[in-house]
Each structure stands twice: as structure tokens, then as C-alpha cells.
Design an enzyme around this catalytic site. Structure first.
Site, short mmCIF file in Angstrom:
data_model
loop_
_atom_site.label_atom_id
_atom_site.label_comp_id
_atom_site.label_asym_id
_atom_site.label_seq_id
_atom_site.Cartn_x
_atom_site.Cartn_y
_atom_site.Cartn_z
CG HIS A 26 49.41 50.08 49.85
ND1 HIS A 26 48.23 50.63 49.26
CD2 HIS A 26 49.59 50.44 51.01
CE1 HIS A 26 47.61 51.25 50.05
NE2 HIS A 26 48.37 51.45 51.28
CG HIS A 80 45.44 43.94 48.05
ND1 HIS A 80 44.85 44.54 46.84
CD2 HIS A 80 45.78 45.42 48.55
CE1 HIS A 80 44.76 45.47 46.88
NE2 HIS A 80 45.52 46.20 47.54
CG ASP A 115 44.73 41.31 45.17
OD1 ASP A 115 44.58 40.54 44.07
OD2 ASP A 115 43.92 41.57 45.83
#
Length: 315
Positions: A181, A222, A226
Site C-alpha cells: 500500500h 503491517h 514494513d
């Protein structure tokens, strides 16, 4: 009133058709790059699906972001997806605005060639990273006790290739470092930062990127690492690849050779044309003059002149 609307609609349609013709010619020349970028999106999804087969749930790792940010809860996990979808949709619409609006600073096909190159490089690094080490997923469906945390061995190759779309994409586990994302978010925002014209939207974009980062962690989709790795990796990837790629030509090149840099001879010709119009009492389109000034290494942003790069042969 109806006559005015009809006249404007006719102008809009002609502008749209002209833009279709220009972009179609560019697509014929660059279709391999577009197709390659789109195919790699599937390969990236396939790799993320594959790592789910080897994912093993376990205790959630100690994380600084989890300590400082309260957990949103499973029922509010949609908030981060809503923010991401808004960024994604807004960027896609913006890249196609030259088909309708008069202010055309770039070619849609060439922008997407550039965007896809950034995405492919970042996603390639991501695939290497999450296959190197598998971490227990912090997301709700990846935790111990969830039936979705592990996948049974596939019954056929088609089961893997089809990825159980869209359920398999939405409920994946194991593809953690680093956030996909954030790859899309940062690539989109950096692209608008370079080719967009509204300073307020640029500032809003970076603010949304920070909000998106916090929401991803708060939603436990996450780990903090990350998101942090995505921030410096994607920005470095975009920085170095952008330096290697030829610059997208300015839209004011449409009147001359579509994909060639503007020469001094062509600039002199356009200057003589403008002087001729003024001497004969004809007005010069201020938008056209602004775009031509952009060819001399300057672009206009919110009414202020800022230095830009000279356009050379595109994407």
C-alpha cells in the site's frame, strides 16, 4: 444559455478526440512498457499468494508502533483501505485529466510508463524481501487460531494462478516487508509532486501518506518496520530511476514534433509567430504563452514561476 452549453460541449468533444489521437499514437509506441508493467502487477500478486502457502502464524512480534498507536479493531480496519482507495482513485483520475482540461502539462501514456517502472522496481525488491524471511502476520486473519492464516497445498496449478481472486488478495498473509500500500501511495504522491500543479494538493498528498502509514500500523495490517522500510526504499527507487529515465516532454511540444526536444530554431520560429500576431493586432492565448515559457526550463505552479527540467525525448 443552451447555445453556450452546446458550443462548449462541442469544444470539449473536439479536445477529447484530439487527445485520444495523440495518446493512441504514444500507446502504439510504448505499449510494451505498459503491458510489461501490468503483467508484473499480476506476477507480484502471484508472489504474494505464493508466500501465503509457507506462512506460519505465531505470536505477534514486539513492535514500537503497536505500543504507541492504539489498535483500531477489526470493525474499523476499513478506514485505512478507504484512505488508500481515495488516493488511488484520485491519482488515476488526475492522470487522465488532459483528455478534458485545457491545461495539459504531460502525456498520460508517458506518465503511466514512468509510474509502472517505479512500481515494478519497488515490487521486485519487495518480493525478494518477503521471501527472504517470513514473519508471523499481525493482521487479524493471519493470527494463531484463524482458519485463513494458513493455506492447504493447492490441488492444481490453476488454483495458484487464479489466486482465489479477490478473496485471496484481500486475505493474504506473509507478504509483510515491505508494505505494498505504501509503494503505491508514495509512487503516486511523488509523481504528482513532479508533474502536478497545485501546491495545496501536493502538501495534502504528503499529509495523507503520513496518515496512511499510521492507519496501516493502527489496523495491524503491517508491522512498523514494513512501513518504515517502504518510506526510504520507495523514495530511493523513484529518485534513482527517475534520474535514469528520459524526461517527459512538455505539452507545448504538441504544435511541433510530438516526442522530440524543442530546438532553438523551433523556439525562434514560435517567437516570430507570436510577434507577427501582436503586430497584426491578434491576441495571443495566455495559456499558450505560459506553456511555451515552460519549454525554456520553467513551469508555472499556483501562479509562481519555478525552475523545471528541460524536456527531452519521453519515457
Amino acid at each position: 444559455m443552451s447555445l453556450y452549453i452546446g458550443r462548449e460541449a462541442s469544444k470539449l468533444w473536439k479536445r477529447f478526440c484530439a487527445e485520444i489521437s495523440i495518446e493512441f499514437n504514444l500507446l502504439l509506441e510504448h505499449w510494451k512498457y505498459i503491458l510489461g508493467g501490468l503483467v508484473f502487477q499480476y506476477i507480484h500478486g502471484l508472489a504474494a499468494r505464493g508466500v501465503h502457502y509457507i506462512h506460519r502464524p505465531g505470536p505477534t512480534l514486539q513492535d514500537a508502533g503497536f505500543f504507541f498507536l492504539p489498535e483500531l479493531g477489526k470493525d474499523k480496519a476499513y478506514i485505512s483501505e478507504t484512505v488508500f482507495s481515495s488516493i488511488f482513485l484520485a491519482f488515476v483520475l488526475w492522470t487522465f485529466h488532459p483528455f478534458i482540461l485545457k491545461s495539459k502539462r504531460f502525456y498520460t501514456v508517458l506518465v503511466w510508463c514512468r509510474v509502472l517502472s517505479f512500481l515494478v522496481a519497488s515490487q521486485f525488491l519487495r518480493i525478494i524481501t518477503f521471501y527472504s524471511t517470513q514473519l508471523p502476520g499481525p493482521n487479524y486473519h493471519c493470527r494463531e487460531g484463524s482458519k485463513l492464516a494458513t493455506l492447504a497445498p493447492p490441488n492444481s496449478v490453476y488454483e495458484v494462478l487464479l489466486m482465489n481472486f479477490p478473496r485471496g488478495v484481500l486475505y493474504g498473509c506473509g507478504d509483510l516487508i515491505f508494505s505494498s500500500h505504501m509503494i503505491f501511495t508514495l509512487v503516486f504522491i511523488r509523481t504528482y509532486q513532479k508533474y502536478g500543479s497545485k501546491r495545496l494538493i501536493k502538501q495534502l498528498g504528503w499529509l495523507l501518506a503520513v496518515v496512511q502509514s499510521l492507519l496501516i500500523i493502527a489496523s495491524r495490517k503491517h508491522y512498523t518496520v514494513d512501513v518504515v522500510v517502504a518510506w526510504y526504499t520507495v523514495n530511493l527507487v523513484v529518485f534513482f530511476i527517475d534520474k535514469k529515465l528520459p524526461e517527459i516532454p512538455d505539452r507545448s511540444n504538441v504544435g511541433a514534433t510530438l516526442l522530440l526536444p524543442v530546438s532553438n530554431k523551433e523556439k525562434d520560429s514560435w517567437n516570430k509567430e507570436e510577434n507577427h500576431k501582436l503586430l497584426n493586432g491578434n491576441s495571443v492565448d495566455p495559456m499558450d504563452r505560459r506553456q511555451r515559457n515552460g519549454m525554456n526550463g520553467k513551469t508555472m505552479e499556483d501562479g509562481l514561476a519555478v525552475h523545471g527540467e528541460n524536456a527531452i525525448n519521453g519515457a
